[in-house]
Scaffold this active site. Structure first.
Site, PDB file in Angstrom:
ATOM      1  N   ARG A   1      41.983  -9.305 144.363  1.00 24.23           N
ATOM      2  CA  ARG A   1      41.404  -9.238 143.018  1.00 24.23           C
ATOM      3  C   ARG A   1      41.434  -7.811 142.481  1.00 24.23           C
ATOM      4  O   ARG A   1      41.658  -7.590 141.282  1.00 24.23           O
ATOM      5  CB  ARG A   1      39.981  -9.781 143.021  1.00 24.23           C
ATOM      6  CG  ARG A   1      39.407  -9.981 141.627  1.00 24.23           C
ATOM      7  CD  ARG A   1      38.108 -10.750 141.665  1.00 24.23           C
ATOM      8  NE  ARG A   1      37.039 -10.035 142.362  1.00 24.23           N
ATOM      9  CZ  ARG A   1      35.812 -10.497 142.518  1.00 24.23           C
ATOM     10  NH1 ARG A   1      35.482 -11.685 142.043  1.00 24.23           N
ATOM     11  NH2 ARG A   1      34.890  -9.799 143.159  1.00 24.23           N
TER      12      ARG A   1
ATOM     13  N   LYS B   1      37.240  -7.111 137.075  1.00 19.44           N
ATOM     14  CA  LYS B   1      35.989  -6.365 137.251  1.00 19.44           C
ATOM     15  C   LYS B   1      36.135  -4.931 136.728  1.00 19.44           C
ATOM     16  O   LYS B   1      35.953  -3.950 137.453  1.00 19.44           O
ATOM     17  CB  LYS B   1      35.561  -6.369 138.718  1.00 19.44           C
ATOM     18  CG  LYS B   1      35.000  -7.713 139.161  1.00 19.44           C
ATOM     19  CD  LYS B   1      34.379  -7.657 140.533  1.00 19.44           C
ATOM     20  CE  LYS B   1      33.039  -6.940 140.570  1.00 19.44           C
ATOM     21  NZ  LYS B   1      31.985  -7.734 139.882  1.00 19.44           N
TER      22      LYS B   1
ATOM     23  N   GLU C   1      29.732 -17.073 131.375  1.00 22.79           N
ATOM     24  CA  GLU C   1      29.056 -16.710 132.618  1.00 22.79           C
ATOM     25  C   GLU C   1      27.821 -15.896 132.290  1.00 22.79           C
ATOM     26  O   GLU C   1      27.577 -15.549 131.136  1.00 22.79           O
ATOM     27  CB  GLU C   1      29.992 -15.941 133.553  1.00 22.79           C
ATOM     28  CG  GLU C   1      30.518 -14.622 133.009  1.00 22.79           C
ATOM     29  CD  GLU C   1      31.406 -13.913 134.026  1.00 22.79           C
ATOM     30  OE1 GLU C   1      30.851 -13.358 134.985  1.00 22.79           O
ATOM     31  OE2 GLU C   1      32.645 -13.915 133.867  1.00 22.79           O
TER      32      GLU C   1
END
Length: 377
Positions: free
Chosen positions: A122, A224, A260
């Protein structure tokens, strides 16, 4: 205790200027084991009062990329401040991404990591989106292992929490005009933690935010990036001042589909069906999210990734959140347009069932049949 800590620190001094690579020699690794990992002594921490605040462990890992964009060397060093140019890419243009993973201590003292290769993959995906070079998967995992083992005494006793590990990739080189930084730094530091929310293991109370959005199509909401988090602080603080645990965001176009929460993914349960918003660029592909979906499928639930209308949320039997920091957290209520809906929590809930299985795998109480857990020593 003080004498033991002093010995540990003094024995580490020769290592502070030593470079490490993923292909370090066995002799060097043996020296590291003897000097850093010689016992299981705990740090002087009141584990029962541990929350999710920063309690810096002893050492961090640092690695810089070479001029050709390749990361080749890294080193353990005492936790502390780093030097950055005022014109560094991360300070001026937000060129930075991070990860989060945890290390757990078993009853027999062995140390476990949970799916670190997923974090490595990721990070590489996020780095590509932010036009940054990144460490290889092997380099990433090696850095995690070194950081955890060097800070072994900060890993809480079984059942008292975990060692939260924060890998951070930043554009550390100076840049004035808008562009990619000329140098990058990969850092890994750690802190012992327990419950992320102040409620501890109690059910969360979420507020559906309609004014602010977290991400938009084509943006960086699916990685992120450090730029994703400061913009949520205003809505989050406003919600917490009103007694809510966190904010639940809606899509930026129609303002009707779930995205989210500020720092975790969302799931809704209706009967034997579990639904979660699909990750199509605006929602982070959480590793805990992915793991819980697989566990739920194994338990006979029908798991769907799709657009989830907020109205459907208000008709759900259960709601829960997932994330590395939060684990699997039950939601006791959601407030939307002044309407408060309460959900099932506690004994015999789907959330509790999935949470117990996940934690049992992470901490070694259940046989890991999926190859998710890595034991390090």
């Amino acid at each position: 205790m003080i004498r033991a800590i002093s010995y540990l620190q003094s024995s580490l001094r020769p290592l502070r200027s030593r470079s490490y690579t993923a292909q370090a020699s066995s002799a060097l690794r043996e020296e590291v084991k003897l000097s850093v990992y010689r016992d299981d002594e705990y740090a002087d921490v009141d584990w029962d009062k541990l929350g999710f605040g920063l309690t810096p462990a002893d050492y961090m890992y640092e690695m810089k990329c070479s001029k050709d964009g390749e990361f080749r060397e890294g080193e353990l060093r005492p936790f502390g401040n780093i030097q950055l140019s005022p014109s560094s890419g991360v300070l001026n243009y937000g060129q930075g991404i991070y990860e989060g993973t945890k290390a757990y201590r078993k009853e027999d003292g062995k140390i476990l990591l949970f799916r670190p290769e997923q974090n490595a993959t990721r990070l590489k995906h996020g780095a590509e989106r932010m036009l940054m070079p990144s460490p290889s998967v092997d380099q990433f995992i090696d850095a995690i292992k070194q950081t955890v083992l060097a800070n072994k005494r900060w890993i809480p006793p079984p059942g008292k929490g975990s060692l939260y590990v924060r890998p951070l990739l930043i554009g550390s080189g100076p840049i004035l005009g808008l562009g990619a930084a000329p140098e990058y730094t990969f850092l890994v530091y750690a802190s012992p933690v327990r419950n992320y929310f102040k409620e501890g293991t109690a059910a969360l109370n979420l507020y559906v935010e309609e004014e602010y959005v977290r991400a938009a199509p084509g943006g960086a909401g699916g990685v992120k990036s450090i730029t994703n988090y400061a913009p949520v602080l205003k809505a989050l603080t406003r919600a917490k001042d009103r007694g809510f645990s966190d904010v639940l965001y809606l899509d930026s176009i129609y303002k009707k589909y779930l995205e989210e929460a500020s720092s975790c993914n969302i799931f809704i349960v209706k009967g034997k069906k579990i639904s979660t918003p699909a990750t199509k660029g605006t929602i982070l592909k959480g590793i805990t999210r992915k793991s819980v979906m697989e566990i739920a499928t194994d338990q006979g639930y029908q798991v769907e990734e799709r657009a989830v209308p907020v109205d459907e949320l208000m008709e759900a039997d259960e709601v829960f959140c997932t994330g590395t920091a939060v684990g699997v957290a039950p939601v006791g209520s959601v407030t939307y347009q002044s309407q408060r809906k309460e959900f099932k929590t506690g004994n015999d809930s789907v959330c509790e069932e999935l949470q117990k299985i996940l934690v049992s795998i992470q901490t070694g109480f259940m046989e890991d049949k999926k190859g998710w857990v890595t034991e390090i020593h």
